[in-house]
Design an enzyme around this catalytic site. Structure first.
Site, PDB file in Angstrom:
ATOM      1  N   ALA A 132      -4.944   3.124   0.827  1.00 15.20           N
ATOM      2  CA  ALA A 132      -3.894   2.722   0.629  1.00 15.20           C
ATOM      3  C   ALA A 132      -3.152   1.962   1.756  1.00 15.20           C
ATOM      4  CB  ALA A 132      -3.038   3.737  -0.744  1.00 15.20           C
ATOM      5  N   GLY A 176       0.655  -1.048  -0.571  1.00 15.47           N
ATOM      6  CA  GLY A 176      -0.482   0.016   0.154  1.00 15.47           C
ATOM      7  C   GLY A 176       0.505   1.187  -0.033  1.00 15.47           C
ATOM      8  N   CYS A 177       0.798   2.600  -1.207  1.00 13.30           N
ATOM      9  CA  CYS A 177       1.573   3.444  -0.100  1.00 13.30           C
ATOM     10  C   CYS A 177       1.992   4.114   0.979  1.00 13.30           C
ATOM     11  CB  CYS A 177       0.954   4.158  -1.655  1.00 13.30           C
ATOM     12  SG  CYS A 177       0.647   6.064  -1.458  1.00 13.30           S
ATOM     13  N   GLN A 178       0.080   3.804   2.244  1.00 15.91           N
ATOM     14  CA  GLN A 178       0.555   4.113   3.759  1.00 15.91           C
ATOM     15  C   GLN A 178       1.032   3.582   4.501  1.00 15.91           C
ATOM     16  OE1 GLN A 178      -0.996   7.404   4.121  1.00 15.91           O
ATOM     17  NE2 GLN A 178      -1.460   8.320   1.935  1.00 15.91           N
ATOM     18  N   SER A 179       1.121   2.081   4.000  1.00  8.16           N
ATOM     19  CA  SER A 179       0.919   1.219   5.504  1.00  8.16           C
ATOM     20  C   SER A 179       1.712   0.096   4.379  1.00  8.16           C
ATOM     21  CB  SER A 179       0.398   1.092   5.714  1.00  8.16           C
ATOM     22  OG  SER A 179      -1.109   0.501   6.214  1.00  8.16           O
TER      23      SER A 179
END
Lengths: 141, 405
Positions: free
Chosen positions: A118, A50-53
């Site tokens: 994300a 994911g782009c966040q975590s």
């Protein structure tokens, strides 16, 4: 316990919290607790980006049951990951494929499964279903 | 006019709401700003009373729309002090402005040439140049940024030579808040005969922009980051450049005469405005800039600097707090990390407390990775944010960190 029964017990646990802080404190606790995956599987092959975590997921077959282990670098994500694992791991592929994950909506965590977050969770759910499908095919051979 | 946040907030309907049962504290202004009623009304008035296609109607409505549209172009040109209104080309936003330029500069860049961009660029001012370099077998060189978030001007000086065909840097960094010395950068580049594009996406809302004083050949910005609607932006391009460069898209107003075999193109700025333009957006952008002008950009800057300083000081009380971006010239953007706390977790808990921030790479992945990070939490301020909101925000951070540790 069946998947439905496990979902029920998660929902009952969460019904005890009247405010968001208790709910998230519990998720954080779950996230901190679980050593859910063998370190050797925390590699790129098991990474769901994911782009966040980030989420790592491993699936194995024990007799006719799929066993999932997973981890995340974000503790809230990890808390939700541990709920998913608790509900879905140790069941037959067809049982997993029949599940709609509605319990996350019922406990007010649906937004974490939105593609725009994300955080890797929605991809994790898809990956879980892909594993279940693959194991189902394997078992039918 | 005295600067009253309370009065200003009454102009922004979206701010008056609750999220997760808490009053919204909107601190994601570097992503997009909210719109005042004046802007919303201008857009809606256009569609209620004036809507018709510009430049081609003989009828009254079309003439009125055309007049207003061109008048807005002049007002926007005046606002950024362009020498002529034909130097204002309307686009969908900064990203399209940069892509337009990267397309029409194709022939300008030859194999072996160099394009210089900074390490703190938004993807929108990096990838178009990276791709142009790839297409033209040219080299993309990166001007480094130090740990404080300051651009390495010595590197720029050393790198400037006749092979360099463009310098592209932002005016204000969307991650670090650094205000780059754009005038100095342009001066250095021009001494070496190199043209400069400034990405002003983050600048218009926070600082005075005078394109002639800066001296930039090209200056790009978006309306939606300066209180105007989404889908409208500007590419300022000096006419000495834009007259020479080829068109970007074909059709509509950009055509002068056409037969089945041949075509001649319209003059600036229409040459770069193919298709029906976003007339309502242009009119509302004019209104947004008027709104900013009325409050005074210096006053706004002063207010936002105060918020930034207060927020920074209060955040620093948190143990393990790391501020990302410590340039002395900094505004409106506060990126930070807390030891042992994942940005996503912090952002999620802040959201539960009504505070809207951004977490992650902020569309500047190479910069964040170069700093050895996997993301930051970013609070960004606008003219309507109050000191009370800064308190809510920093208290929320403290509360969230306590929960996560």
């Amino acid at each position: 316990m069946t998947i439905k029964e496990k979902e029920q017990s998660v929902m009952e646990e969460f019904s005890l919290f009247d405010d968001w802080m208790d709910k998230y404190a519990y998720l954080i606790e779950l996230g901190k607790e679980l050593p859910v995956i063998d370190e050797k599987y925390k590699d790129n092959q098991h990474l769901i980006s994911g782009c966040q975590s980030r989420v790592w997921l491993h699936a194995g077959l024990e007799e006719d049951k799929v066993v999932f282990t997973a981890d995340s670098d974000a503790v809230i994500t990890k808390g939700i990951v541990s709920l998913l694992i608790r509900v879905l791991s140790g069941h037959r592929p067809d049982e997993i494929l029949d599940t709609d994950m509605e319990f996350l909506e019922k406990i007010g965590l649906k937004e974490h499964l939105s593609p725009t977050r994300a955080n890797g969770l929605i991809s994790m759910v898809k990956q879980i279903q892909l594993y279940a499908k693959a194991f189902q095919i394997k078992l039918n051979q | 006019m005295p600067f009253s946040v309370e009065k200003i907030r009454a102009d922004f309907p979206v701010l008056n709401q609750k999220v997760h049962g808490k009053p919204l504290v909107y601190l994601d202004n570097a992503a997009t700003t909210q719109k005042p009623v004046q802007v919303i009304n201008r857009l809606s008035d256009y569609y209620r009373n004036e809507n018709s296609n510009v430049h081609r109607g003989v009828h009254l409505l079309s003439q009125k729309a055309t007049e207003d549209y061109e008048q807005a172009r002049t007002a926007i040109a005046n606002y950024i002090n362009a020498a002529e209104s034909k130097e204002i080309i309307f686009t969908r936003g900064t990203t399209e402005s940069v892509n337009l330029l990267a397309t029409v500069l194709e022939e300008w860049v030859q194999p072996g040439d160099v394009i210089l961009v900074s390490a703190m660029e938004h993807h929108s001012n990096l990838v178009p140049w990276q791709q142009l370099c790839r297409r033209r077998s040219a080299e993309l060189k990166i001007i480094p940024v130090d740990s404080k978030g300051i651009l390495d001007l010595e590197f720029l000086k050393k790198s400037l030579n006749p092979q360099v065909k463009l310098v592209a840097v932002n005016h204000i960094s969307n991650v670090l808040g650094t205000i780059n010395p754009v005038k100095e950068i342009v001066g250095l580049a021009h001494d070496a005969g190199v043209p400069v594009l400034i990405d002003g996406a983050q600048a218009l809302a926070h600082t005075k922009v005078d394109v002639q004083e800066i001296g930039a050949d090209f200056y790009a910005f978006s309306g939606h980051k300066v209180y105007a609607p989404m889908g409208i932006g500007v590419l300022y391009g000096r006419q000495t450049w834009m007259r020479r460069l080829p068109p970007y898209q074909y059709g509509g107003e950009m055509i002068d005469r056409v037969s089945f075999d041949e075509v001649t193109f319209n003059e600036l700025p229409y040459k770069y405005e193919a298709g029906t333009p976003n007339v309502g957006g242009v009119l509302a952008l004019e209104t947004a800039l008027q709104y900013v002008q009325k409050l005074g950009i210096e006053q706004i800057r002063k207010h936002e600097d105060l918020l930034l300083e207060k927020a920074t000081n209060q955040l620093l009380q948190v143990e393990g707090m790391k501020i990302i971006g410590k340039a002395p010239d900094k505004t409106a953007v506060l990126s930070f990390l807390v030891d042992g706390v994942h940005p996503y977790d912090l952002g999620t808990l802040l959201d539960q407390m009504g505070v809207a921030v951004r977490t992650g790479y902020h569309c500047a992945e190479p910069l964040i990775k170069q700093m050895g990070l996997s993301g930051t939490v970013r609070a960004s301020f606008a003219l309507y944010n109050s000191e009370e909101e800064v308190d809510v925000f920093t208290d929320a951070v403290k509360k969230a960190v306590n929960m996560l540790r």
